[in-house]
Enzyme design. Structure first.
Site, short mmCIF file in Angstrom:
data_model
loop_
_atom_site.label_atom_id
_atom_site.label_comp_id
_atom_site.label_asym_id
_atom_site.label_seq_id
_atom_site.Cartn_x
_atom_site.Cartn_y
_atom_site.Cartn_z
N HIS A 77 -13.94 25.77 -10.27
CA HIS A 77 -14.25 24.35 -10.43
C HIS A 77 -14.28 24.12 -11.94
O HIS A 77 -15.25 24.51 -12.61
CB HIS A 77 -15.59 24.05 -9.77
CG HIS A 77 -16.08 22.65 -9.96
ND1 HIS A 77 -15.98 21.67 -8.99
CD2 HIS A 77 -16.65 22.04 -11.03
CE1 HIS A 77 -16.48 20.55 -9.45
NE2 HIS A 77 -16.90 20.73 -10.69
N ASN A 104 -13.93 16.61 -14.26
CA ASN A 104 -13.05 17.52 -13.51
C ASN A 104 -11.62 17.46 -14.02
O ASN A 104 -11.14 16.40 -14.41
CB ASN A 104 -12.98 17.08 -12.03
CG ASN A 104 -14.25 17.39 -11.30
OD1 ASN A 104 -15.34 17.17 -11.83
ND2 ASN A 104 -14.12 17.93 -10.10
N ARG A 110 -15.61 11.40 -4.25
CA ARG A 110 -17.04 11.64 -4.32
C ARG A 110 -17.55 11.60 -5.76
O ARG A 110 -18.47 10.87 -6.11
CB ARG A 110 -17.37 13.00 -3.67
CG ARG A 110 -18.81 13.15 -3.25
CD ARG A 110 -19.73 13.71 -4.31
NE ARG A 110 -19.25 14.99 -4.81
CZ ARG A 110 -19.68 15.55 -5.93
NH1 ARG A 110 -20.59 14.94 -6.67
NH2 ARG A 110 -19.18 16.70 -6.34
N CYS A 150 -17.64 12.92 -17.66
CA CYS A 150 -18.63 13.96 -17.97
C CYS A 150 -19.90 13.34 -18.52
O CYS A 150 -19.90 12.80 -19.63
CB CYS A 150 -18.06 14.94 -18.99
SG CYS A 150 -19.24 16.21 -19.45
#
Lengths: 321, 321
Positions: free
Chosen positions: A218, A262, A16, A251
């Site tokens: 996260h 991530n 995603r 990012c």
């Protein structure tokens, strides 16, 4: 000295996140191939698509085709992202293939919320209220709250523990008011501001005030501290993490192109497994999926482990030699 | 819960490591420019050259010119590497510019020692004995022991804590026998096998058996766990680390090209400073030195922080805005 969990749950967000941020178009078949490869690694939860406006996010105009196209593997939950009633409606058409969980998001940084979503604090509360109602209208319970920018924000600067708690408290109060039972809180270091001491403080403070919901971290590796922050979370007993294979996603807020987004799933898996914490993931299969992701996007992904290689083949070679 | 130090000492190894491994030649003036840039960051100890055979390491054929050429800054120690009496002799010609410390190395993995140095265990002891004698002949006390492959080895596989202790014990016994007083032990994860739990166990075991010498962790980020391992070391009170600006140096033992070698100095500095541990380093100046290093080698260095950018400018911007 520490409260390491015996096992962790990982939400794989690579497909995603990764395919949303890539500048060039990614073929639907490639997205499906990566999801199918990830399904075979032992990962138990994979975020496969984003039901957002194709005008705003052209990279996910094919969300329906991707969700219809992958091969579900028994025991794996496939999840998707949506941000409004229209997106939820699109996701619900795939109830059989997707695990549907109602979630609301709040930004701990008002500057981030204003800049990204054009919402002040009152606007955030209003949006959450509307989101809970929209889920309820579809018979979907909201059980999850995500706190974005929980550690810091490129537009606001530091986010203190009290500021993050206050944002979470606002969302918790709304949830309670609507009769929603929150069983999961996600603390998101959306722009890579966390450090291990801050992780300890915020996790400790959230647990003390809301001992019931399970915590997910996260984490982003924008500045190289992502895996150290995961280590700090593990030491606090956190047993659920989001991550992206290969570090897919990058990012958008970094100083220069190519910064990690991530944390890389394979580095999280290595960290856990080497410390005796079960992930259920076959690391060599995951590294193959990361290599596939790299071929699909056509540029180097941030994961160090993808370059360094896993330890299992070396251990086997050493045993053989 | 932890024993974080209030300040750490960093040995910057970027110039020496980085310019040794690069395939193309690096101009002497560029090496000097990087050393001078690093001198201005607040780093207190910089490894500037390798006095090794120019036949074996052509990249350091200009060691004398580099050492003669940089501008020493008061309060900064400049150090060099040598592996035999000839190298020591070359270094000693620069006594005024270099801090000379006698050091011996032992590999905790016999397979690594055999493969890299063609020495079995007896051969290692013999080499250390000869090295102590060679230092003594020049009036240089041996005060430091490095344990290479202290956590694992690509040729042997895992290195257990007892194996690492046994290698260190052999070196300690030799040092004692020769009247050398060891005040520093360097535990080196030469091939990126460490994990935070292993760091805790080995540091704890070494401290218990040899409480006197100060410990340095020499960590590699080959598989993405380097900064998490540094965090584990900090928690154990370790207050000295080796690192390389930008992650200069890479890893010759990695599965694929481009894997990180030494942890990036700027990521170590960020980790420490964000946790309130003093490094004395100006992170923004260090990031500029890392960018210079990247321009000099002409390819992307592994540091995530070099891409993500430091937090100080964002904090200032947030204050201003």
């Amino acid at each position: 000295m520490s409260d390491l969990p015996t096992a962790v749950d990982i939400l794989e967000e690579g497909p995603r996140e990764g395919f949303q941020i890539e500048p060039g178009p990614i073929a639907t078949a490639d997205k499906i191939a990566l999801i199918d490869a990830l399904s075979a690694t032992g990962l138990k939860r994979i975020q496969v698509a984003s039901f957002v406006s194709p005008k705003l996010v052209p990279g996910w105009a094919d969300a329906e085709d991707v969700v219809a196209g992958f091969t579900p593997r028994p025991g794996v939950d496939y999840v998707a992202l949506w941000l409004n009633p229209k997106g939820l409606e699109r996701a619900l058409r795939f109830r059989g293939r997707l695990a549907i969980t109602g979630s609301i998001s709040v930004s701990a940084s008002e500057a981030f919320s204003k800049r990204n979503l054009n919402r002040d604090q009152a606007g955030q509360l209003e949006a959450m209220r509307a989101s809970i109602a929209a889920h309820r209208a579809q018979g979907v319970a909201v059980t999850r709250i995500s706190v974005m920018a929980a550690f810091g924000c490129n537009f606001q600067g530091d986010v203190t523990v009290p500021q993050a708690l206050s944002a979470l408290a606002g969302a918790m109060a709304l949830a309670e008011e609507s009769g929603s039972r929150i069983d999961r809180v996600v603390l998101a270091d959306s722009m890579g501001w966390a450090n291990p001491a801050h992780v300890e403080r915020l996790v400790g403070a959230v647990r003390e005030r809301w001992p019931e919901p399970r915590l997910t971290l996260h984490l982003h590796d924008t500045r190289g501290l992502g895996i150290a922050n995961a280590h700090a979370g593990l030491r606090m007993g956190v047993s659920a993490f989001d991550a992206a294979v290969g570090g897919l996603g990058g990012c958008p807020f970094a100083a220069h192109p190519g910064a990690p987004g991530n944390i890389a799933t394979e580095e999280l898996v290595l960290l856990c497994e080497e410390m005796g914490i079960r992930t259920g993931v076959d690391l060599e299969a995951l590294l193959e999926a990361a290599a596939l992701a790299e071929r699909i996007v056509g540029h180097r992904l941030p994961s160090a482990l993808l370059r360094g290689g896993g330890l299992a083949p070396l251990r086997q070679g050493a045993l053989a030699g």
